[in-house]
Design a protein around this motif. Sequence first.
Motif, PDB file in Angstrom:
ATOM      1  N   ARG A 168      54.867  63.635  44.150  1.00 15.53           N
ATOM      2  CA  ARG A 168      53.741  63.854  43.241  1.00 15.53           C
ATOM      3  C   ARG A 168      52.605  62.890  43.586  1.00 15.53           C
ATOM      4  NH1 ARG A 168      52.885  66.160  38.367  1.00 15.53           N
ATOM      5  NH2 ARG A 168      55.090  66.576  38.032  1.00 15.53           N
ATOM      6  N   GLU A 194      48.963  64.110  44.685  1.00 14.35           N
ATOM      7  CA  GLU A 194      47.800  63.756  43.871  1.00 14.35           C
ATOM      8  C   GLU A 194      46.735  63.064  44.714  1.00 14.35           C
ATOM      9  OE1 GLU A 194      49.400  61.669  40.477  1.00 14.35           O
ATOM     10  OE2 GLU A 194      49.895  63.549  39.453  1.00 14.35           O
ATOM     11  N   GLU A 238      42.974  64.442  45.406  1.00 12.37           N
ATOM     12  CA  GLU A 238      41.757  63.641  45.257  1.00 12.37           C
ATOM     13  C   GLU A 238      40.903  63.732  46.512  1.00 12.37           C
ATOM     14  OE1 GLU A 238      42.698  59.577  44.290  1.00 12.37           O
ATOM     15  OE2 GLU A 238      43.911  60.159  42.559  1.00 12.37           O
TER      16      GLU A 238
END
Length: 138
Positions: free
Chosen positions: A96, A100, A104
Amino acid sequence: MSQHYTITELAREFAVTPRAIRFYEDQGLLAPRREGSSGLRRVYSNRDRTRLKLTLRGKRLGFTLSEIRNLLDLYESPTDTVPQLQAFLATIAQHRDVLEKQLEDLNATLQDLAQYEAQCRSMLAESETNEASEAERS
């Protein structure tokens, strides 16, 4: 009654190549029985089918084959499920975090692209306006 599968059947069912299935076997993720006079014919069990399904799911989630093997081995372990769940949660958390960060980076790149696109469109519009003005003066 236990069902058995050929490599062709599994390849067709999961839309992978027989070569990919043999690779997963080489990596210790699958362990088909061998039949035939020279032992060349692979016979896959329900266990192998389930492990292939979970392997492909793990790959889709971004897990490495080593992580998948460890998770499958934990899953099949007859011991307490708490360590299995903790290991799985740790692996999920790690992936995760990576995803993530990638998200971004992708969002930042998309913002940059939108800015460059807007600048290009503005410059094109300005250029077309200038060309139209010059054509009117001629």
